[in-house]
Every structure is written in structure tokens, then in C-alpha cells.
Scaffold this motif. Structure first.
Motif, PDB file in Angstrom:
ATOM      1  N   GLY A 430      34.001  42.203  28.669  1.00 31.82           N
ATOM      2  CA  GLY A 430      33.734  42.815  27.380  1.00 31.82           C
ATOM      3  C   GLY A 430      32.269  43.221  27.262  1.00 31.82           C
ATOM      4  O   GLY A 430      31.486  43.072  28.200  1.00 31.82           O
ATOM      5  N   PRO A 431      31.841  43.784  26.114  1.00 33.55           N
ATOM      6  CA  PRO A 431      32.651  43.884  24.898  1.00 33.55           C
ATOM      7  C   PRO A 431      33.572  45.090  24.846  1.00 33.55           C
ATOM      8  O   PRO A 431      34.279  45.293  23.863  1.00 33.55           O
ATOM      9  CB  PRO A 431      31.574  44.006  23.815  1.00 33.55           C
ATOM     10  CG  PRO A 431      30.472  44.772  24.499  1.00 33.55           C
ATOM     11  CD  PRO A 431      30.472  44.273  25.913  1.00 33.55           C
ATOM     12  N   TRP A 432      33.582  45.910  25.895  1.00 25.53           N
ATOM     13  CA  TRP A 432      34.414  47.099  25.901  1.00 25.53           C
ATOM     14  C   TRP A 432      35.733  46.790  26.599  1.00 25.53           C
ATOM     15  O   TRP A 432      35.998  45.644  26.975  1.00 25.53           O
ATOM     16  CB  TRP A 432      33.668  48.266  26.567  1.00 25.53           C
ATOM     17  CG  TRP A 432      32.251  48.383  26.107  1.00 25.53           C
ATOM     18  CD1 TRP A 432      31.130  48.057  26.799  1.00 25.53           C
ATOM     19  CD2 TRP A 432      31.804  48.819  24.820  1.00 25.53           C
ATOM     20  NE1 TRP A 432      30.011  48.265  26.049  1.00 25.53           N
ATOM     21  CE2 TRP A 432      30.380  48.734  24.818  1.00 25.53           C
ATOM     22  CE3 TRP A 432      32.447  49.268  23.671  1.00 25.53           C
ATOM     23  CZ2 TRP A 432      29.616  49.096  23.732  1.00 25.53           C
ATOM     24  CZ3 TRP A 432      31.677  49.630  22.573  1.00 25.53           C
ATOM     25  CH2 TRP A 432      30.288  49.543  22.604  1.00 25.53           C
ATOM     26  N   ARG A 433      36.536  47.816  26.833  1.00 23.75           N
ATOM     27  CA  ARG A 433      37.901  47.632  27.337  1.00 23.75           C
ATOM     28  C   ARG A 433      37.901  47.112  28.777  1.00 23.75           C
ATOM     29  O   ARG A 433      37.057  47.470  29.589  1.00 23.75           O
ATOM     30  CB  ARG A 433      38.667  48.952  27.309  1.00 23.75           C
ATOM     31  CG  ARG A 433      39.003  49.467  25.927  1.00 23.75           C
ATOM     32  CD  ARG A 433      39.963  50.644  26.017  1.00 23.75           C
ATOM     33  NE  ARG A 433      39.512  51.635  26.999  1.00 23.75           N
ATOM     34  CZ  ARG A 433      40.297  52.253  27.879  1.00 23.75           C
ATOM     35  NH1 ARG A 433      41.571  51.941  27.949  1.00 23.75           N
ATOM     36  NH2 ARG A 433      39.801  53.152  28.694  1.00 23.75           N
ATOM     37  N   ASN A 434      38.916  46.302  29.080  1.00 26.39           N
ATOM     38  CA  ASN A 434      39.259  45.922  30.447  1.00 26.39           C
ATOM     39  C   ASN A 434      40.749  46.158  30.637  1.00 26.39           C
ATOM     40  O   ASN A 434      41.588  45.443  30.078  1.00 26.39           O
ATOM     41  CB  ASN A 434      38.906  44.450  30.714  1.00 26.39           C
ATOM     42  CG  ASN A 434      37.445  44.279  31.063  1.00 26.39           C
ATOM     43  OD1 ASN A 434      37.026  44.537  32.188  1.00 26.39           O
ATOM     44  ND2 ASN A 434      36.658  43.855  30.084  1.00 26.39           N
ATOM     45  N   THR A 435      41.083  47.205  31.391  1.00 23.91           N
ATOM     46  CA  THR A 435      42.466  47.607  31.643  1.00 23.91           C
ATOM     47  C   THR A 435      42.540  48.048  33.104  1.00 23.91           C
ATOM     48  O   THR A 435      41.528  48.032  33.820  1.00 23.91           O
ATOM     49  CB  THR A 435      42.875  48.777  30.729  1.00 23.91           C
ATOM     50  OG1 THR A 435      42.168  49.964  31.152  1.00 23.91           O
ATOM     51  CG2 THR A 435      42.563  48.487  29.272  1.00 23.91           C
ATOM     52  N   PRO A 436      43.718  48.450  33.589  1.00 22.65           N
ATOM     53  CA  PRO A 436      43.775  48.981  34.957  1.00 22.65           C
ATOM     54  C   PRO A 436      42.926  50.226  35.174  1.00 22.65           C
ATOM     55  O   PRO A 436      42.686  50.615  36.311  1.00 22.65           O
ATOM     56  CB  PRO A 436      45.272  49.284  35.142  1.00 22.65           C
ATOM     57  CG  PRO A 436      45.966  48.325  34.245  1.00 22.65           C
ATOM     58  CD  PRO A 436      45.074  48.227  33.034  1.00 22.65           C
ATOM     59  N   THR A 437      42.453  50.856  34.074  1.00 21.31           N
ATOM     60  CA  THR A 437      41.608  52.048  34.213  1.00 21.31           C
ATOM     61  C   THR A 437      40.245  51.879  33.543  1.00 21.31           C
ATOM     62  O   THR A 437      39.558  52.868  33.297  1.00 21.31           O
ATOM     63  CB  THR A 437      42.312  53.286  33.630  1.00 21.31           C
ATOM     64  OG1 THR A 437      42.595  53.050  32.241  1.00 21.31           O
ATOM     65  CG2 THR A 437      43.598  53.584  34.385  1.00 21.31           C
ATOM     66  N   MET A 460      32.987  50.928  33.434  1.00 23.51           N
ATOM     67  CA  MET A 460      33.593  51.980  34.250  1.00 23.51           C
ATOM     68  C   MET A 460      34.844  52.480  33.554  1.00 23.51           C
ATOM     69  O   MET A 460      35.607  51.706  32.979  1.00 23.51           O
ATOM     70  CB  MET A 460      33.935  51.465  35.650  1.00 23.51           C
ATOM     71  CG  MET A 460      34.677  52.488  36.511  1.00 23.51           C
ATOM     72  SD  MET A 460      34.698  52.061  38.285  1.00 23.51           S
ATOM     73  CE  MET A 460      35.470  50.451  38.244  1.00 23.51           C
ATOM     74  N   SER A 461      35.041  53.791  33.609  1.00 20.43           N
ATOM     75  CA  SER A 461      36.255  54.421  33.095  1.00 20.43           C
ATOM     76  C   SER A 461      36.880  55.228  34.211  1.00 20.43           C
ATOM     77  O   SER A 461      36.199  56.025  34.870  1.00 20.43           O
ATOM     78  CB  SER A 461      35.920  55.328  31.904  1.00 20.43           C
ATOM     79  OG  SER A 461      37.064  56.040  31.479  1.00 20.43           O
ATOM     80  N   VAL A 462      38.175  55.017  34.454  1.00 22.66           N
ATOM     81  CA  VAL A 462      38.896  55.719  35.523  1.00 22.66           C
ATOM     82  C   VAL A 462      39.986  56.548  34.867  1.00 22.66           C
ATOM     83  O   VAL A 462      41.114  56.101  34.691  1.00 22.66           O
ATOM     84  CB  VAL A 462      39.505  54.721  36.524  1.00 22.66           C
ATOM     85  CG1 VAL A 462      40.193  55.463  37.663  1.00 22.66           C
ATOM     86  CG2 VAL A 462      38.433  53.797  37.068  1.00 22.66           C
ATOM     87  N   GLU A 463      39.618  57.766  34.469  1.00 21.99           N
ATOM     88  CA  GLU A 463      40.597  58.633  33.820  1.00 21.99           C
ATOM     89  C   GLU A 463      40.576  59.990  34.522  1.00 21.99           C
ATOM     90  O   GLU A 463      40.682  60.046  35.744  1.00 21.99           O
ATOM     91  CB  GLU A 463      40.294  58.711  32.323  1.00 21.99           C
ATOM     92  CG  GLU A 463      40.486  57.334  31.639  1.00 21.99           C
ATOM     93  CD  GLU A 463      40.136  57.337  30.174  1.00 21.99           C
ATOM     94  OE1 GLU A 463      39.664  58.379  29.670  1.00 21.99           O
ATOM     95  OE2 GLU A 463      40.338  56.290  29.524  1.00 21.99           O
TER      96      GLU A 463
END
Length: 607
Positions: A430-437, A460-463
Motif C-alpha cells: 500500500g497505500p495504493w492498489r495491489n492486484t495482478p496488474t 507499478m501499473s501494468v495496463e
């Protein structure tokens, strides 16, 4: 839909760019098939002959095998390159069957591969326009498996995007007109027509192929002069007519026996260049994933490199070249480099500027805002990112690496130099998103009263585009000061700022991408960039004191505004590099940034 005429389609296939045909509709001069003819079946042989004869009767055209179509508003649109296995097609067999089953054999018909070397591979049959006074016929369909009849014929014709048989009434009318025009009795006229048809069906005599510069009358002399300067490189006969792509005039040439062919490229105001076909295919493949148009309009054209002995004279890019400089495309100057594994990759030439990406303000809405943010944000515009994900195993590897990373070490050293041991050893999600992407981890050093003093963060953002970011934050100067020995100052020196930016950049460019993919395997769809940023933020009720208060900028010389809240620079070049090279690029970027923001006396020696 893209706009390409028959000549443009021919040129694209000859330079091995079958993907350029995608989104074109089938029509009078273009037909596509997803798979090769199954020539063990007599019906497939009939279909091949019918398709070729129809184009010969209709003014010429291209039949491309290895591209699927989709139906859209009543049109068959070329949709995807399905690719053809080389072992599934014998080009000589196809050529022989066309000669045997189409009467007369259409002159100048080519059956060739078009292969970009990156997995897009098709076979195409190019039927040029024929003598308008000639009618092409094939044996009438047998209706069932068996030997074709040789005493009956049918006439295939191309209408819109379909192939049809000429009706029997039309055949009767044509033959009647021919008999009447001959002035001979019917039997004699038919015998004469048959004799002429047989004569036409004889093997065509050898004819000269395309000439140098043919197809571009206005630039023919220019191309001939370039050929004269470069023919000693091994350019053989022209393999097709010359054509234009943007400012460049190009023509393909055959190579020597068993050798690859060449492309002669002539751009006004530049020295001409002969590029070996394998290298030329790699140049085109480098820009094919961009949304910016034709690959050459994206990556540009070969230009002499800085190591070229005579940058104004003609030069040759041989098949074994390891790199070639490119310029004139929408991506800006760059270089195509071949790895030790033989994989070509486009890399941008270094450029320094100030254009922010749309991701520059990502991950900056935390409250309360930090008093100083030192940031490196890298944009990785890779092609084919749809399937990228951060696997649990890769995430675990990242979690284990962060406490020992350059970023954690930089935060620790920041306090150690002031006499305090405050390691950034614990990293929380955190504090931001933790997802597969998405990835977000933070290490925070707290004051005894619970205030946040220092932080390090990675995101990191994987989009559609992969973005990696690393921040080092002075959250609260007074909270940090409370953790330091009594007389330790909190103002950062330029050497410290450089070390922090280096650690953030290395983390964003080396540590984070490994959590999703090996960067060396990916191809660009646009130039990659790194944004380095220094920002004094603070809260609404406590306005930022400015960078000059938090950072000692005096070493840069007199500046226009020490209360400036922000300075940033954008670096366009490959983010992956050796440490020593990164340090050199960082110094150049910081000087460029300082001068732009008013420190006109800034020099690298000061950093």
C-alpha cells in the motif's frame, strides 16, 4: 480503413510487410485466403487456376494466402495474419500448376513468400495486367474428383470481391462476334481462333524485368545515380518497380547467387544507402506495432552513424550489420541494434526535454502531502502487454528484494550521514492498489510521536502501458529532525539529491520491471521515457517553502527563483543501462533541468 492501391499492396508484400494489408477490404484486385490450397485435391487445383485466371481477365490483382477475413458491413475485411508454414507450400509446384491449368499462362505472374521475420508469413500470387485483347480460360470444372476435361473450357471473371464463371450466353456472344469479325466461315474461324489460342499458350519468351527507377519517372534519374554509386555492394537486377514511402524512394534488388537481396533507399538531401533485405525487414518490423501509421513513417530511414567515415557519401548496411542508425520518423532519432541472439530491437537516441507524460501525477494524492518528493517515473510503451500480469511468485521476489534494494539503502544513508541509523528495512503493501496488474509498497520511518518522517515507495501499473515509479519522500522535516542528533541539518546537498534520484531511477528501471517481464524480450510501440522530478509540496495550511529551502541549490550558481516548488526533466532513451552509464545520463539530465529552470551557470562538474 487504410488507403492502399494495388501498387502499394505489391510494394508492401515485396518488402515483406504483410501486416500492412490488414483492414483492407477484399475487392476487384485483392483476395485473401486463410490457408493454402490443398493441391492433392483436384478441386483445389481448379480453384487455384480459377482465381488466377479471374485476376488475369479482370486487369490484374493480388491473391494473398495466410490472412483471415471478417465480415463487416457486407465487406470481407482482411483481419489477421494466420501465417503459413513453409513446409506446407511448394512455390515451384504452384507456379507449374498455374502454367498448366490457365490458358494462356498469364504473363509476369509471381508466386512468392512475404515474411517479416517476426511470425507474419504469407504466400502471395501477383497477377499483373495482361493484354486487353486476351481471354484467359481454364478447364471446365469436373464436378467430382477425377481428371479435368481438356475439351471444354470455362472463363472465370472477378466481380467486386468475388470470382464467378462467365455465363454460357456471354461465351456464345463473344465467340459469335469473333467469327463475324473474321469474315470466314464458322468452322474456319473457330479453327483460326483455336490456333491463335494454342500459340498464346506456348511458354512466354524471356523478357527483361523491371528497370532501375521504373515506376517513379520523376525520381528515376536520382535512383539510377544512387545505383551507380552502390552497385558494387552486390545489387543485382531490380526485383520490382521503385516506389515511394514518405520522403524516400525505394527499389528492391536481387542479391548474388544464394545471397539476400537489397533495398536501395534514397531520401532527398541525404546520402543513398543500400540495405540488405534481412536488415530492412527488421527496420520495418520495429515500427509495425505503433499506432502512428506505416512502420517507416514511425522509425524513420537509415542515416549514417557518427562512426561513419564519410557521412556524406553512399554507404552499405550489410546482412551481418550489428546496428543501423535511423531518423526521420515520428519516434525521433534512434538506432536498431541486434543482440547476441540475433534479435533486432529499436532504441531511441538520447533526448532531454520537459514534456510530462499523462502518468506524471500518478500516486501523488496521499494526505498529508510530503514536504519533499524525489521521484523517478518510467513509461514502458511495450507492444503486446494485454497478457502481462504480476504473478504471486514474482511479487514474493520483489518483497524479498526491496529491503536490500538501492532505494532502501539510499534512505538509510540519508540519515546515517547525519549520525542516525534509520534503516528502511520494513516494506508494507500500500497505500495504493495491489492486484495482478498493480504494485504498491512503502517503507516509512516514524518519529516517536507517530509522525511520518521519511518514506520510500515503489509503484507499478501494468495496463495498456506499463508504468513504474519510485519515490523518496521527506514527509515531515521536523519529525525527521527529531530523530537526528541535535545539530544535524536536514537540508539536502546536490550530491545527496543525485544519489536519491539515481536510486529511485534504478529501482523503477531495473527492480520493478523484473516483477512482470524480461524487458529485453519486449518490443516498443512508442519511445520509452524516464521523468525525474523534485517537488516541494506540503499541506494547504502550510504552503511549501520551495526547493531552495529543502535543497542546497547554491552550487548550481545564481538562480531566478529559489522558492520554486518543482523542477523536472524527461529523458527519452532506453531505461535499461549499466550503472556507470546511468550516472552519466543523470548528470547530463540534471544540468539540462537546472539550466531550464534558471540556473544558467550549472555544469556537470558541480554535481
Amino acid at each position: 480503413m487504410p488507403e492502399m492501391d494495388l501498387d502499394a499492396v505489391r510494394a508492401a508484400l515485396r518488402v515483406h510487410d504483410p501486416a500492412a494489408l490488414l483492414e483492407l477490404p477484399e475487392g476487384q484486385w485483392l483476395d485473401a485466403k486463410s490457408a493454402p490450397y490443398e493441391l492433392r485435391d483436384p478441386h483445389a487445383v481448379e480453384e487455384l487456376a480459377k482465381d488466377v485466371a479471374a485476376f488475369a481477365n479482370g486487369g490484374g490483382g493480388i491473391l494473398v494466402v495466410g490472412i483471415t477475413t471478417r465480415l463487416e458491413q457486407g465487406l470481407e475485411i482482411l483481419d489477421k495474419v494466420s501465417s503459413v508454414d513453409r513446409s506446407a507450400v511448394n512455390l515451384d509446384q504452384w507456379r507449374k500448376l498455374i502454367r498448366e491449368h490457365v490458358t494462356p499462362a498469364p504473363r509476369g505472374t509471381r508466386v512468392e513468400w512475404s515474411d517479416d521475420g517476426q511470425g507474419a508469413r504469407v504466400v502471395y500470387i501477383d497477377v499483373p495486367a495482361q493484354d486487353p485483347g486476351c481471354l484467359f480460360v481454364v478447364a471446365a470444372p469436373v464436378g467430382k474428383k477425377g481428371a479435368p476435361r481438356t475439351d471444354t473450357v470455362a472463363v472465370p471473371v472477378r466481380e467486386a470481391d468475388g470470382t464467378h464463371w462467365l455465363p454460357r450466353t456471354e461465351l456464345q456472344r463473344l465467340l459469335s462476334n469473333a467469327v463475324a469479325a473474321s469474315g470466314m466461315p464458322t468452322a474456319q474461324a473457330l479453327a483460326e481462333i483455336l490456333r491463335e489460342a494454342v500459340a498464346r499458350a506456348q511458354p512466354e519468351p524471356a523478357v527483361a524485368g523491371p528497370q532501375i527507377g521504373q515506376g517513379l519517372p520523376s525520381r528515376q534519374q536520382e535512383i539510377r545515380e544512387a545505383y551507380e554509386q552502390l552497385h558494387t555492394a552486390g545489387l543485382g537486377r531490380p526485383a520490382g518497380e521503385a516506389y515511394v514511402r514518405g520522403p524516400a524512394a525505394m527499389q528492391e534488388f536481387e542479391g548474388g547467387e544464394g545471397q539476400p537481396g537489397w533495398v536501395l533507399c534514397v531520401v532527398g538531401g541525404r546520402a543513398p544507402v543500400a540495405v540488405a533485405q534481412p536488415v530492412w525487414q527488421a527496420i520495418r518490423a520495429a515500427g509495425r506495432d505503433s499506432a502512428g501509421g506505416h512502420p517507416l513513417a514511425v522509425v524513420g530511414y537509415p542515416v549514417p552513424g557518427v562512426d561513419q567515415a564519410d557521412r556524406h557519401g553512399p554507404w552499405v548496411v550489410p546482412p551481418d550489420a550489428r546496428s543501423v542508425d535511423l531518423d526521420g520518423g515520428s519516434w525521433g532519432a534512434g538506432r536498431l541494434v541486434r543482440s547476441g541472439r540475433g534479435v533486432w530491437r529499436w532504441e531511441p537516441a538520447e533526448r532531454l526535454g520537459f514534456i510530462m507524460s499523462r502518468y506524471a501525477r500518478n500516486w501523488t494524492t496521499q494526505q498529508p502531502a510530503p514536504q519533499l518528493r524525489v521521484r523517478a517515473l518510467v513509461t514502458w510503451p511495450w507492444a503486446d502487454t494485454a497478457a502481462l500480469q504480476i504473478t504471486p511468485g514474482k511479487r514474493q521476489d520483489l518483497e524479498r528484494a526491496l529491503p536490500h534494494s538501492t532505494l532502501a539503502g539510499a534512505v538509510t544513508v540519508l540519515s546515517r550521514r547525519r549520525g542516525a541509523e534509520l534503516p528502511a528495512a520494513r516494506w508494507d503493501r500500500g497505500p495504493w492498489r495491489n492486484t495482478p496488474t498493480a504494485v504498491s509498497y512503502t517503507s516509512t520511518i516514524m518519529a516517536s510521536d507517530g509522525r511520518r518522517a521519511l518514506s520510500a515507495a515503489v509503484m507499478m501499473s501494468v495496463e495498456d502501458t506499463v508504468v513504474t515509479c519510485a519515490d523518496i519522500l521527506i514527509e515531515d522535516v521536523s519529525a525527521w529532525s527529531a530523530l537526528l542528533p541535535g545539530d544535524a541539518g536536514t537540508q539536502l546537498g546536490l550530491e545527496e539529491v543525485q544519489a536519491l534520484l539515481f536510486a529511485a531511477w534504478e529501482s523503477a528501471a531495473e527492480t520493478l520491471p523484473d516483477a512482470v517481464v524480461d524487458p529485453a524480450r519486449m518490443r516498443w510501440s512508442a519511445p520509452p521515457t524516464t521523468e525525474l522530478r523534485l517537488s516541494a509540496e506540503g499541506t494547504h495550511d502550510q504552503p511549501s517553502p520551495g526547493l531552495g529551502t529543502l535543497i542546497d541549490l547554491e552550487a548550481l550558481g545564481p538562480g531566478e527563483d529559489n522558492v520554486r516548488p518543482e523542477m523536472a526533466v524527461t529523458i527519452t532513451r532506453s531505461p535499461t543501462m549499466q550503472r556507470q552509464e546511468r550516472q552519466a545520463v543523470l548528470r547530463r539530465a540534471l544540468v539540462h533541468m537546472a539550466r531550464h529552470f534558471g540556473y544558467v551557470w550549472a555544469e556537470e562538474e558541480l554535481l
